[in-house]
Design a protein around this motif. Structure first.
Motif, PDB file in Angstrom:
ATOM      1  N   GLN A 136       0.995  -1.181   0.026  1.00  0.00           N
ATOM      2  CA  GLN A 136      -0.152   0.162   0.064  1.00  0.00           C
ATOM      3  C   GLN A 136       0.962   1.139   0.183  1.00  0.00           C
ATOM      4  OE1 GLN A 136      -3.223  -0.228   0.013  1.00  0.00           O
ATOM      5  NE2 GLN A 136      -4.177   1.950   0.589  1.00  0.00           N
ATOM      6  N   GLY A 137       0.708   1.961  -1.049  1.00  0.00           N
ATOM      7  CA  GLY A 137       1.825   3.075  -1.271  1.00  0.00           C
ATOM      8  C   GLY A 137       3.085   2.560  -1.335  1.00  0.00           C
ATOM      9  N   SER A 138       4.085   3.212  -0.454  1.00  0.00           N
ATOM     10  CA  SER A 138       5.549   2.762  -0.522  1.00  0.00           C
ATOM     11  C   SER A 138       5.649   1.781   0.661  1.00  0.00           C
ATOM     12  CB  SER A 138       6.313   3.752  -0.475  1.00  0.00           C
ATOM     13  OG  SER A 138       6.065   4.760   0.825  1.00  0.00           O
ATOM     14  N   HIS A 139       4.719   1.167   1.189  1.00  0.00           N
ATOM     15  CA  HIS A 139       4.955   0.419   2.572  1.00  0.00           C
ATOM     16  C   HIS A 139       4.517  -1.054   2.256  1.00  0.00           C
ATOM     17  CE1 HIS A 139       5.859   4.049   4.420  1.00  0.00           C
ATOM     18  NE2 HIS A 139       6.408   3.436   5.057  1.00  0.00           N
ATOM     19  N   ILE A 140       4.983  -2.193   2.746  1.00  0.00           N
ATOM     20  CA  ILE A 140       4.479  -3.493   2.982  1.00  0.00           C
ATOM     21  C   ILE A 140       3.833  -3.705   4.284  1.00  0.00           C
ATOM     22  CG2 ILE A 140       4.856  -5.982   2.597  1.00  0.00           C
ATOM     23  CD1 ILE A 140       5.621  -4.752   0.011  1.00  0.00           C
ATOM     24  N   TYR A 141       2.620  -4.174   4.237  1.00  0.00           N
ATOM     25  CA  TYR A 141       1.922  -4.509   5.573  1.00  0.00           C
ATOM     26  C   TYR A 141       1.559  -5.982   5.645  1.00  0.00           C
ATOM     27  CZ  TYR A 141       0.702   0.497   5.820  1.00  0.00           C
ATOM     28  OH  TYR A 141       0.948   1.925   5.790  1.00  0.00           O
ATOM     29  N   TYR A 142       1.688  -6.543   7.057  1.00  0.00           N
ATOM     30  CA  TYR A 142       1.396  -7.861   7.373  1.00  0.00           C
ATOM     31  C   TYR A 142       1.159  -8.144   8.623  1.00  0.00           C
ATOM     32  CZ  TYR A 142       6.301  -8.476   8.854  1.00  0.00           C
ATOM     33  OH  TYR A 142       7.631  -8.738   9.366  1.00  0.00           O
ATOM     34  N   THR A 143       0.864  -9.192   9.279  1.00  0.00           N
ATOM     35  CA  THR A 143       0.517  -9.457  10.734  1.00  0.00           C
ATOM     36  C   THR A 143       0.995 -11.075  10.861  1.00  0.00           C
ATOM     37  OG1 THR A 143      -1.168 -10.015  12.263  1.00  0.00           O
ATOM     38  CG2 THR A 143      -1.962 -10.287   9.940  1.00  0.00           C
ATOM     39  N   ASP A 144       1.574 -11.176  12.017  1.00  0.00           N
ATOM     40  CA  ASP A 144       1.766 -12.539  12.433  1.00  0.00           C
ATOM     41  C   ASP A 144       0.598 -12.956  13.324  1.00  0.00           C
ATOM     42  OD1 ASP A 144       1.851 -10.933  14.770  1.00  0.00           O
ATOM     43  OD2 ASP A 144       4.045 -11.421  15.271  1.00  0.00           O
ATOM     44  N   TYR A 145      -0.515 -12.275  13.354  1.00  0.00           N
ATOM     45  CA  TYR A 145      -1.749 -12.568  14.009  1.00  0.00           C
ATOM     46  C   TYR A 145      -1.865 -12.235  15.394  1.00  0.00           C
ATOM     47  CZ  TYR A 145      -2.087 -15.421   9.711  1.00  0.00           C
ATOM     48  OH  TYR A 145      -2.158 -15.804   8.561  1.00  0.00           O
ATOM     49  N   GLN A 146      -0.540 -11.577  16.021  1.00  0.00           N
ATOM     50  CA  GLN A 146      -0.708 -11.062  17.078  1.00  0.00           C
ATOM     51  C   GLN A 146      -0.412  -9.355  17.044  1.00  0.00           C
ATOM     52  OE1 GLN A 146      -1.162 -12.200  20.522  1.00  0.00           O
ATOM     53  NE2 GLN A 146      -2.470 -13.780  19.196  1.00  0.00           N
ATOM     54  N   ALA A 147       0.438  -9.056  16.012  1.00  0.00           N
ATOM     55  CA  ALA A 147       0.781  -7.648  15.949  1.00  0.00           C
ATOM     56  C   ALA A 147       0.850  -7.379  14.387  1.00  0.00           C
ATOM     57  CB  ALA A 147       2.236  -7.514  16.493  1.00  0.00           C
ATOM     58  N   VAL A 148       0.388  -6.089  13.975  1.00  0.00           N
ATOM     59  CA  VAL A 148       0.455  -5.625  12.651  1.00  0.00           C
ATOM     60  C   VAL A 148       1.726  -4.955  12.585  1.00  0.00           C
ATOM     61  CG1 VAL A 148      -0.708  -4.338  10.900  1.00  0.00           C
ATOM     62  CG2 VAL A 148      -2.060  -5.573  12.652  1.00  0.00           C
ATOM     63  N   TYR A 149       2.406  -5.103  11.123  1.00  0.00           N
ATOM     64  CA  TYR A 149       3.688  -4.755  10.987  1.00  0.00           C
ATOM     65  C   TYR A 149       3.620  -3.786   9.774  1.00  0.00           C
ATOM     66  CZ  TYR A 149       5.304  -8.111  14.309  1.00  0.00           C
ATOM     67  OH  TYR A 149       5.239  -8.833  15.432  1.00  0.00           O
ATOM     68  N   ARG A 150       4.373  -2.758   9.669  1.00  0.00           N
ATOM     69  CA  ARG A 150       4.560  -1.905   8.308  1.00  0.00           C
ATOM     70  C   ARG A 150       6.059  -1.819   8.045  1.00  0.00           C
ATOM     71  NH1 ARG A 150       2.156   3.986   7.780  1.00  0.00           N
ATOM     72  NH2 ARG A 150       3.545   4.285   9.616  1.00  0.00           N
ATOM     73  N   SER A 151       6.535  -2.413   6.848  1.00  0.00           N
ATOM     74  CA  SER A 151       7.952  -2.144   6.641  1.00  0.00           C
ATOM     75  C   SER A 151       8.087  -1.372   5.204  1.00  0.00           C
ATOM     76  CB  SER A 151       8.525  -3.666   6.180  1.00  0.00           C
ATOM     77  OG  SER A 151       8.618  -4.267   7.466  1.00  0.00           O
ATOM     78  N   SER A 152       8.989  -0.507   5.417  1.00  0.00           N
ATOM     79  CA  SER A 152       9.321   0.345   4.063  1.00  0.00           C
ATOM     80  C   SER A 152      10.296  -0.686   3.175  1.00  0.00           C
ATOM     81  CB  SER A 152      10.406   1.532   4.245  1.00  0.00           C
ATOM     82  OG  SER A 152      11.614   1.265   5.024  1.00  0.00           O
ATOM     83  N   LEU A 153      10.537  -0.226   1.908  1.00  0.00           N
ATOM     84  CA  LEU A 153      11.160  -1.566   0.939  1.00  0.00           C
ATOM     85  C   LEU A 153      12.461  -1.317   1.370  1.00  0.00           C
ATOM     86  CD1 LEU A 153       9.429  -0.283  -2.458  1.00  0.00           C
ATOM     87  CD2 LEU A 153       8.552  -2.287  -0.746  1.00  0.00           C
ATOM     88  N   ASP A 154      13.020  -0.513   2.010  1.00  0.00           N
ATOM     89  CA  ASP A 154      14.556  -0.947   2.616  1.00  0.00           C
ATOM     90  C   ASP A 154      14.320  -1.717   3.836  1.00  0.00           C
ATOM     91  OD1 ASP A 154      13.623   0.629   4.443  1.00  0.00           O
ATOM     92  OD2 ASP A 154      14.993   2.431   4.245  1.00  0.00           O
ATOM     93  N   GLY A 155      13.443  -2.224   4.475  1.00  0.00           N
ATOM     94  CA  GLY A 155      13.213  -2.937   5.607  1.00  0.00           C
ATOM     95  C   GLY A 155      13.281  -2.466   6.773  1.00  0.00           C
ATOM     96  N   ALA A 156      13.108  -1.189   7.106  1.00  0.00           N
ATOM     97  CA  ALA A 156      12.720  -0.652   8.236  1.00  0.00           C
ATOM     98  C   ALA A 156      11.454  -0.835   8.740  1.00  0.00           C
ATOM     99  CB  ALA A 156      13.005   0.895   8.208  1.00  0.00           C
ATOM    100  N   GLN A 157      11.126  -1.513   9.709  1.00  0.00           N
ATOM    101  CA  GLN A 157       9.799  -2.129  10.217  1.00  0.00           C
ATOM    102  C   GLN A 157       9.525  -1.202  11.423  1.00  0.00           C
ATOM    103  OE1 GLN A 157       8.899  -6.234  10.383  1.00  0.00           O
ATOM    104  NE2 GLN A 157       8.760  -6.296  12.387  1.00  0.00           N
ATOM    105  N   GLN A 158       8.141  -1.331  11.553  1.00  0.00           N
ATOM    106  CA  GLN A 158       7.465  -0.400  12.734  1.00  0.00           C
ATOM    107  C   GLN A 158       6.380  -1.326  13.040  1.00  0.00           C
ATOM    108  OE1 GLN A 158       5.474   2.927  11.469  1.00  0.00           O
ATOM    109  NE2 GLN A 158       4.639   3.492  13.356  1.00  0.00           N
TER     110      GLN A 158
END
Length: 206
Positions: A136-158
């Motif tokens: 979505q936009g310039s980020h990748i989103y996913y969940t491990d079913y306990q938390a939701v993560y957002r990563s930029s394409l350089d791998g910086a994760q939030q």
């Protein structure tokens, strides 16, 4: 037990297909989806056509259907299914932009140009168990079913949100708000959580 459509106020519930489709897309006046193959139908469920025998996930971009499954990798086809071309032999579709194709392979996010050439590895996912990521936009989103993560394409994760329940289910984004459902186990009552991507504030709706 099927695909339904309803009015925005919850009235006039109508089953338009007995199938349990995934990855719904509306393009023009047609509905496209995956169900062990790629299908399209009218918005009222009539004139269903099977376009491909393969495809577990799909998305439509720039007038093409992009689809993937474990056995066939990523391929694209015209919206009538007449022309099909394999793009990536091993990969799960994540997102399509004007000139790049993003996909998951070996627990890592890759991209190629729109023809499947010039592959680049962006980053590895931090969780072994995870949902299908999406772009979505310039980020990748996913969940491990306990938390939701957002990563930029350089791998910086939030980490955007961590549930105090047993499980996170569906999630999606509109504008600057992330919507996710959470609950106990795989069934039972679920709550909708709205998360601001601007300030991280949350609002829950039972």
């Amino acid at each position: 037990d099927g695909l339904y459509r309803i009015n925005g106020d919850g009235t006039q519930v109508q089953q338009i297909s007995p199938k349990t489709p995934h990855y719904l897309n509306i393009y023009g006046e047609k509905l496209y989806y995956a169900d062990q193959g790629v299908y399209k139908m009218d918005l009222d469920g009539k004139n269903e056509q099977k376009l491909s025998e393969t495809g577990d996930s799909i998305m439509i971009a720039d007038g093409w259907i992009y689809a993937s499954d474990e056995a066939n990798g990523i391929f694209k086809m015209t919206t009538d299914g007449a022309e099909q071309t394999q793009l990536v032999a091993n990969g799960q579709l994540v997102g399509v932009t004007k000139d790049r194709l993003y996909y998951l392979k070996d627990q890592s996010i890759y991209s190629s140009d729109i023809t499947g050439a010039n592959e680049i590895k962006h980053f590895s996912l931090s969780a072994e168990r995870h949902s299908t990521p999406f772009l979505q936009g310039s980020h990748i989103y996913y969940t491990d079913y306990q938390a939701v993560y957002r990563s930029s394409l350089d791998g910086a994760q939030q980490t955007l949100y961590t549930t105090d329940k047993d499980n996170l289910f569906s999630f999606n984004i509109k504008g600057s708000t992330l919507y996710v459902t959470e609950g106990e186990g795989n069934h039972g009552n679920q709550s909708l959580v709205m998360i601001s991507l601007e300030d991280g504030s949350t609002k829950k709706v039972d």
